[in-house]
Design a protein around this motif. Structure first.
Motif, PDB file in Angstrom:
ATOM      1  N   SER A 180       0.823  -1.215   0.000  1.00 56.56           N
ATOM      2  CA  SER A 180       0.000   0.000   0.000  1.00 56.56           C
ATOM      3  C   SER A 180       0.857   1.265   0.000  1.00 56.56           C
ATOM      4  O   SER A 180       0.552   2.234  -0.694  1.00 56.56           O
ATOM      5  N   GLU A 184       0.473   4.145  -2.713  1.00 57.56           N
ATOM      6  CA  GLU A 184       0.190   5.539  -2.350  1.00 57.56           C
ATOM      7  C   GLU A 184       1.213   6.484  -2.970  1.00 57.56           C
ATOM      8  O   GLU A 184       0.870   7.539  -3.507  1.00 57.56           O
ATOM      9  N   ASP A 191      -3.957   6.653   2.138  1.00 60.64           N
ATOM     10  CA  ASP A 191      -3.914   5.286   2.656  1.00 60.64           C
ATOM     11  C   ASP A 191      -5.308   4.649   2.728  1.00 60.64           C
ATOM     12  O   ASP A 191      -5.492   3.494   2.343  1.00 60.64           O
TER      13      ASP A 191
END
Ligand SMILES: *[C@@H]1O[C@H](CO)[C@@H](O)[C@H](O)[C@H]1NC(C)=O
Length: 205
Positions: A180, A184, A191
């Motif tokens: 993640s 991002e 997030d």
């Protein structure tokens, strides 16, 4: 006698290969499948009946793609063409995606479809298309199709490659194990949004 003998030797090799029906026992390479031996080729290799069948749209995108690529339709191997059927239920969408190997020509055969693509200059070209109307999507560019009415829509698309490839942007970003934090960074999304989309699309990390 001699000329006839000569003919017998010459005839089998005197015709060029007209086609290269895919041998699906082999694997797909950048230059297509290997050819099936001609004696094993049948009419069925050149016929695909799936484009007449309604796709199952009971899924997250409320849409279905029925490909008639070389893998499903061996006769198109080596010919530089293929096709597919798009079914879009009310509210359905073929999310932003690209076919790395082919330009695409779309013909609406039922309902209303909002279709468009984004050029390398990031210019957007999109249009609401009705039955019988056609749009072309140049090779490799991101494009999309959205149901523009309240009723099921159908399109037949053709491609300038027997194996156009398909990469859906949201699945590439959120349906795998790319961490993640990296997603991002490379998308500028926060997030919460990244975690939400990973959950919806089956990604991890
Ligand atoms: C359509 O797909 C859904 C989800 O995979 C499945 O439950 C359903 O049985 C399918 N319907 C038909 C008619 O095949």
């Amino acid at each position: 006698m001699l000329p006839i003998l000569l003919l017998c030797f010459l005839l089998p090799s005197s015709h060029a290969a007209d086609f290269c029906v895919a041998d699906l026992m082999g694997s797909l390479t950048p230059s297509g499948y290997q050819c099936k031996v001609e004696s094993a080729v049948t009419t069925d290799d050149f016929v695909f009946t799936g484009l007449g069948v309604v796709g199952n749209t009971s899924n997250i995108i409320k849409a279905a793609v029925t490909p008639a690529f070389a893998a499903q339709f061996p006769g198109v191997n080596g010919l530089g063409i293929s096709a597919a059927r798009l079914d879009l239920a009310a509210g359905g969408v073929i999310p932003l995606h690209t076919h790395p190997a082919a330009s695409e020509l779309l013909v609406v055969t039922k309902g209303i479809i909002v279709a468009g693509f984004i050029s390398s200059a990031n210019t957007v070209y999109y249009m609401t298309l009705h039955k019988g109307e056609t749009m072309v999507f140049p090779q490799g560019l991101l494009h999309f199709q959205v149901n523009g009415g309240g009723t099921p829509a159908v399109a037949i698309v053709s491609f300038s490659s027997p194996s156009p490839g398909l990469q859906i942007t949201s699945f590439a970003l959120f349906a795998n194990n790319l961490p993640s934090a990296l997603v991002e960074k490379v998308t500028f999304l926060d997030d919460a949004e990244v975690k939400k989309l990973k959950k919806v699309l089956g990604g991890t990390g």
